[in-house]
Scaffold this active site. Structure first.
Site, PDB file in Angstrom:
ATOM      1  N   TYR A 258     -74.801 -61.548 -56.281  1.00 31.44           N
ATOM      2  CA  TYR A 258     -73.561 -62.228 -56.656  1.00 31.44           C
ATOM      3  C   TYR A 258     -73.290 -61.990 -58.136  1.00 31.44           C
ATOM      4  O   TYR A 258     -74.190 -61.669 -58.914  1.00 31.44           O
ATOM      5  CB  TYR A 258     -73.602 -63.721 -56.333  1.00 31.44           C
ATOM      6  CG  TYR A 258     -74.474 -64.558 -57.233  1.00 31.44           C
ATOM      7  CD1 TYR A 258     -73.954 -65.169 -58.367  1.00 31.44           C
ATOM      8  CD2 TYR A 258     -75.820 -64.748 -56.946  1.00 31.44           C
ATOM      9  CE1 TYR A 258     -74.758 -65.950 -59.193  1.00 31.44           C
ATOM     10  CE2 TYR A 258     -76.630 -65.531 -57.747  1.00 31.44           C
ATOM     11  CZ  TYR A 258     -76.093 -66.127 -58.876  1.00 31.44           C
ATOM     12  OH  TYR A 258     -76.890 -66.891 -59.687  1.00 31.44           O
ATOM     13  N   CYS A 259     -72.021 -62.107 -58.485  1.00 31.38           N
ATOM     14  CA  CYS A 259     -71.582 -62.072 -59.876  1.00 31.38           C
ATOM     15  C   CYS A 259     -70.551 -63.186 -60.022  1.00 31.38           C
ATOM     16  O   CYS A 259     -70.557 -64.121 -59.219  1.00 31.38           O
ATOM     17  CB  CYS A 259     -71.019 -60.694 -60.248  1.00 31.38           C
ATOM     18  SG  CYS A 259     -69.557 -60.218 -59.308  1.00 31.38           S
ATOM     19  N   GLN A 260     -69.673 -63.103 -60.976  1.00 28.18           N
ATOM     20  CA  GLN A 260     -68.698 -64.181 -61.163  1.00 28.18           C
ATOM     21  C   GLN A 260     -67.639 -64.193 -60.062  1.00 28.18           C
ATOM     22  O   GLN A 260     -67.306 -65.239 -59.536  1.00 28.18           O
ATOM     23  CB  GLN A 260     -68.036 -64.057 -62.536  1.00 28.18           C
ATOM     24  CG  GLN A 260     -67.270 -65.285 -62.959  1.00 28.18           C
ATOM     25  CD  GLN A 260     -68.149 -66.518 -63.149  1.00 28.18           C
ATOM     26  OE1 GLN A 260     -69.337 -66.429 -63.402  1.00 28.18           O
ATOM     27  NE2 GLN A 260     -67.549 -67.682 -62.997  1.00 28.18           N
TER      28      GLN A 260
ATOM     29  N   GLY B  92     -67.116 -61.009 -57.732  1.00 27.86           N
ATOM     30  CA  GLY B  92     -67.377 -60.054 -56.660  1.00 27.86           C
ATOM     31  C   GLY B  92     -67.325 -58.589 -57.045  1.00 27.86           C
ATOM     32  O   GLY B  92     -67.868 -57.748 -56.344  1.00 27.86           O
TER      33      GLY B  92
ATOM     34  N   PHE C 189     -69.870 -66.428 -57.883  1.00 30.43           N
ATOM     35  CA  PHE C 189     -70.378 -67.700 -58.397  1.00 30.43           C
ATOM     36  C   PHE C 189     -69.263 -68.717 -58.607  1.00 30.43           C
ATOM     37  O   PHE C 189     -69.462 -69.921 -58.427  1.00 30.43           O
ATOM     38  CB  PHE C 189     -71.145 -67.462 -59.704  1.00 30.43           C
ATOM     39  CG  PHE C 189     -71.810 -68.681 -60.255  1.00 30.43           C
ATOM     40  CD1 PHE C 189     -72.907 -69.230 -59.615  1.00 30.43           C
ATOM     41  CD2 PHE C 189     -71.340 -69.283 -61.414  1.00 30.43           C
ATOM     42  CE1 PHE C 189     -73.531 -70.372 -60.114  1.00 30.43           C
ATOM     43  CE2 PHE C 189     -71.964 -70.426 -61.925  1.00 30.43           C
ATOM     44  CZ  PHE C 189     -73.057 -70.967 -61.286  1.00 30.43           C
TER      45      PHE C 189
END
Length: 125
Positions: free
Chosen positions: A88-90, A92, A117
């Site tokens: 995951y990141c902020q 996608g 996130f």
């Protein structure tokens, strides 16, 4: 329509076609999971937050390891290819790029948190 409009239209068509092609290709090896599905599997997998260290420090999913997308290539030895990888990141974008790299390096079971996130409602640290 003059020549400039045709050029702009052609560029737009190419960009749209590329995006569709990339999405279809990526869907073959990257499973995008909603939060409920992600929660069910990430504890038995390698949970990787690919955001930058400062973003990670400001809050992350409980149990996640921080391996920024910018360092992923150099830190692949930290990720086991025989276990599922949950990314995951902020939002996608970075986790999708990380998935591309992992796929090229032979990783088979790659999952991504839909919405990243910023959409996560579960426990954070």
């Amino acid at each position: 329509m003059n020549g400039n409009w045709w050029a702009i239209l052609a560029i737009l068509v190419v960009l749209i076609a590329y995006t569709i092609f990339r999405t279809i290709r990526q869907s073959r090896y990257l499973k995008v999971l909603d939060e409920e599905e992600f929660r069910k599997g990430y504890r038995k997998a390698q949970l990787i937050d690919v955001r930058e260290p400062q973003e990670f420090k400001n809050g992350h999913i409980l149990g996640a390891r921080n391996i920024p997308a910018t360092q992923l290539k150099q830190r692949l030895v930290e990720i086991r290819p025989d276990k599922p990888v949950y990314l995951y990141c902020q939002g996608g974008t970075r986790s999708a790029k990380a998935a591309d790299l992992l796929h090229k390096k032979g990783y088979k079971h790659i999952y991504q948190l839909k919405g990243g996130f910023k959409k996560w409602t579960g426990k954070v640290k």
